[in-house]
Motif scaffolding. Structure first.
Motif, PDB file in Angstrom:
ATOM      1  N   TRP A   8      58.478   4.512  70.122  1.00  0.00           N
ATOM      2  CA  TRP A   8      59.873   4.116  69.992  1.00  0.00           C
ATOM      3  C   TRP A   8      59.975   2.777  69.277  1.00  0.00           C
ATOM      4  O   TRP A   8      59.232   1.845  69.561  1.00  0.00           O
ATOM      5  CB  TRP A   8      60.529   3.984  71.364  1.00  0.00           C
ATOM      6  N   PRO A  10      63.285   0.001  67.799  1.00  0.00           N
ATOM      7  CA  PRO A  10      64.727  -0.191  67.947  1.00  0.00           C
ATOM      8  C   PRO A  10      65.542   0.495  66.862  1.00  0.00           C
ATOM      9  O   PRO A  10      66.603   1.033  67.112  1.00  0.00           O
ATOM     10  CB  PRO A  10      64.893  -1.709  67.871  1.00  0.00           C
ATOM     11  N   ARG A  11      65.068   0.452  65.633  1.00  0.00           N
ATOM     12  CA  ARG A  11      65.804   1.029  64.512  1.00  0.00           C
ATOM     13  C   ARG A  11      64.851   1.212  63.339  1.00  0.00           C
ATOM     14  O   ARG A  11      63.938   0.425  63.162  1.00  0.00           O
ATOM     15  CB  ARG A  11      66.950   0.091  64.114  1.00  0.00           C
ATOM     16  N   MET A  12      65.049   2.257  62.562  1.00  0.00           N
ATOM     17  CA  MET A  12      64.233   2.445  61.378  1.00  0.00           C
ATOM     18  C   MET A  12      64.721   1.481  60.300  1.00  0.00           C
ATOM     19  O   MET A  12      65.798   1.651  59.730  1.00  0.00           O
ATOM     20  CB  MET A  12      64.341   3.898  60.889  1.00  0.00           C
ATOM     21  N   LEU A  13      63.950   0.444  60.057  1.00  0.00           N
ATOM     22  CA  LEU A  13      64.362  -0.594  59.122  1.00  0.00           C
ATOM     23  C   LEU A  13      64.100  -0.198  57.676  1.00  0.00           C
ATOM     24  O   LEU A  13      63.125   0.485  57.377  1.00  0.00           O
ATOM     25  CB  LEU A  13      63.627  -1.899  59.420  1.00  0.00           C
ATOM     26  N   HIS A 162      67.774  -8.435  61.439  1.00  0.00           N
ATOM     27  CA  HIS A 162      68.522  -7.279  61.906  1.00  0.00           C
ATOM     28  C   HIS A 162      67.663  -6.401  62.828  1.00  0.00           C
ATOM     29  O   HIS A 162      66.487  -6.165  62.565  1.00  0.00           O
ATOM     30  CB  HIS A 162      68.985  -6.430  60.716  1.00  0.00           C
ATOM     31  N   TYR A 163      68.275  -5.918  63.924  1.00  0.00           N
ATOM     32  CA  TYR A 163      67.649  -4.942  64.827  1.00  0.00           C
ATOM     33  C   TYR A 163      66.233  -5.360  65.234  1.00  0.00           C
ATOM     34  O   TYR A 163      65.281  -4.596  65.100  1.00  0.00           O
ATOM     35  CB  TYR A 163      67.622  -3.560  64.172  1.00  0.00           C
ATOM     36  N   PRO A 234      63.944   2.110  73.244  1.00  0.00           N
ATOM     37  CA  PRO A 234      65.010   1.645  72.363  1.00  0.00           C
ATOM     38  C   PRO A 234      66.073   0.908  73.145  1.00  0.00           C
ATOM     39  O   PRO A 234      66.557   1.401  74.157  1.00  0.00           O
ATOM     40  CB  PRO A 234      65.562   2.953  71.766  1.00  0.00           C
ATOM     41  N   THR A 239      77.827  -3.285  70.943  1.00  0.00           N
ATOM     42  CA  THR A 239      78.594  -2.895  69.767  1.00  0.00           C
ATOM     43  C   THR A 239      80.038  -3.365  69.895  1.00  0.00           C
ATOM     44  O   THR A 239      80.477  -3.809  70.950  1.00  0.00           O
ATOM     45  CB  THR A 239      78.583  -1.370  69.603  1.00  0.00           C
TER      46      THR A 239
END
Length: 257
Positions: A8, A10-13, A162-163, A234, A239
Motif C-alpha cells: 500500500w 498513499p497515492r500513485m505519484l 504532495h500525498y 493508505p 478533504t
C-alpha cells in the motif's frame, strides 16, 4: 518465484510529484544541517486528524500472554463508530500548543494567531528568530483568510510534498501514537473524546515531541534517494468535503488543540 501482496502507498505519484519530494527533502536537509538546534527551536507543526468515538483494537494490539495449554480467547471483529471528532494539533519539539473549535478558513486564521501568542508566552526568543510553520496543503490552510493570517504573523511556511504522510511529523509520529492509546476505548460523546485526547497530549514529555522531529531527518535522507512514499495502510486525508460538508449543524464541528 513466490506469491506476494502489493504494498500500500498513499497515492500513485506522478514523476513530477516524485521529483518534488526529492527536491523538498534535499532542501530541508540542507537547512537542517546548517543549524539543527535552530531548526528544532523555530519549527512548529500543525495538522488535523479524525478521532472516532470507538476505534477497535487491531488483532496484534489485542494479543495477550497465555500459557501453552490455555485456550485461545475469541474476539468478535468490531468496526469504527460513525461518530467522530476532528482534532487539530499544533506542536513543536517541546509540547502541544493552543486549542480551537470550528474548522474553516476563519478558524485556522485565528488558530495561527493563537499559536503565535502561545509561542510568545512559552518560547522566549522564538518569534524574534522566525517561526518555521509546517502544515499540509489542505484547502483550509490555503484559503485567502488563512494565508493572510500566516503572513501577518510572520511565519515562514515549509513546503509539504504532495500525498506524503511519511514526511509529515504528525502523520508518522504524533497521530499514530495518539490513536494507538485510544483504540479499544468507547467514548459516549465528543467531550469524552476531547478530554481523553487532551489528557494524552499533556502527559507526553518533551522527549516524545523531539523524537518526532528528529525522525524527520532520516526520512528526508531516504526520500532524497527513493522518491516513492512508504505506507503500510493508505491514510484518510482531510478533504474539502470532510471539512465543509460533513456536518449539517456548524455546532457539531469540534476540534482539539
Amino acid at each position: 518465484m513466490s506469491k506476494v501482496c502489493a504494498r500500500w502507498v498513499p497515492r500513485m505519484l506522478t514523476d513530477e510529484m516524485k521529483q518534488t519530494r526529492v527536491t523538498i527533502s534535499n532542501s530541508m536537509l540542507t537547512r537542517y544541517n546548517k543549524n539543527p538546534a535552530d531548526f528544532y527551536f523555530r519549527l512548529v507543526s500543525c495538522d488535523e486528524t479524525w478521532i472516532h468515538h470507538y476505534d477497535p483494537e487491531s488483532k496484534q494490539e489485542s494479543m495477550e500472554w497465555k500459557h501453552v495449554t490455555s485456550p485461545r480467547n475469541k474476539k468478535f471483529k468490531g468496526s469504527r463508530s460513525m461518530q467522530k471528532v476532528m482534532a487539530t494539533v499544533s506542536w513543536d519539539s517541546k509540547d502541544c500548543l493552543p486549542k480551537g473549535r470550528t474548522m474553516n478558513g476563519e478558524y485556522y486564521a485565528n488558530l495561527v494567531r493563537q499559536v503565535r501568542q502561545s509561542i510568545k508566552e512559552k518560547r522566549r526568543g522564538k518569534i524574534r528568530r522566525g517561526i518555521l510553520l509546517h502544515q499540509d496543503n489542505a484547502p483550509v490552510h490555503d484559503s485567502h483568510v488563512a494565508a493572510a493570517a500566516v503572513q501577518e504573523c510572520g511565519y515562514e511556511i515549509l513546503p509539504p510534498p504532495h500525498y506524503s504522510p511519511d514526511l509529515a511529523p504528525s502523520d508518522y509520529h504524533l497521530f499514530p501514537n495518539l490513536k494507538k492509546q485510544l483504540r479499544g476505548r468507547r467514548f459516549q460523546d465528543d467531550n469524552e473524546v476531547i478530554a481523553a485526547t487532551q489528557a494524552w497530549l499533556e502527559v507526553q514529555n518533551g522527549a516524545f515531541y523531539k523524537d518526532g522531529i528528529s525522525a524527520w531527518q532520516k526520512r528526508w535522507n531516504k526520500s532524497s534517494t527513493d522518491p516513492s512514499p512508504k505506507s503500510k495502510v493508505p491514510p484518510a486525508p482531510v478533504t474539502t468535503q470532510d471539512i465543509q460538508g460533513r456536518w449539517k449543524n456548524p455546532a457539531d464541528r469540534k476540534l482539539i488543540c
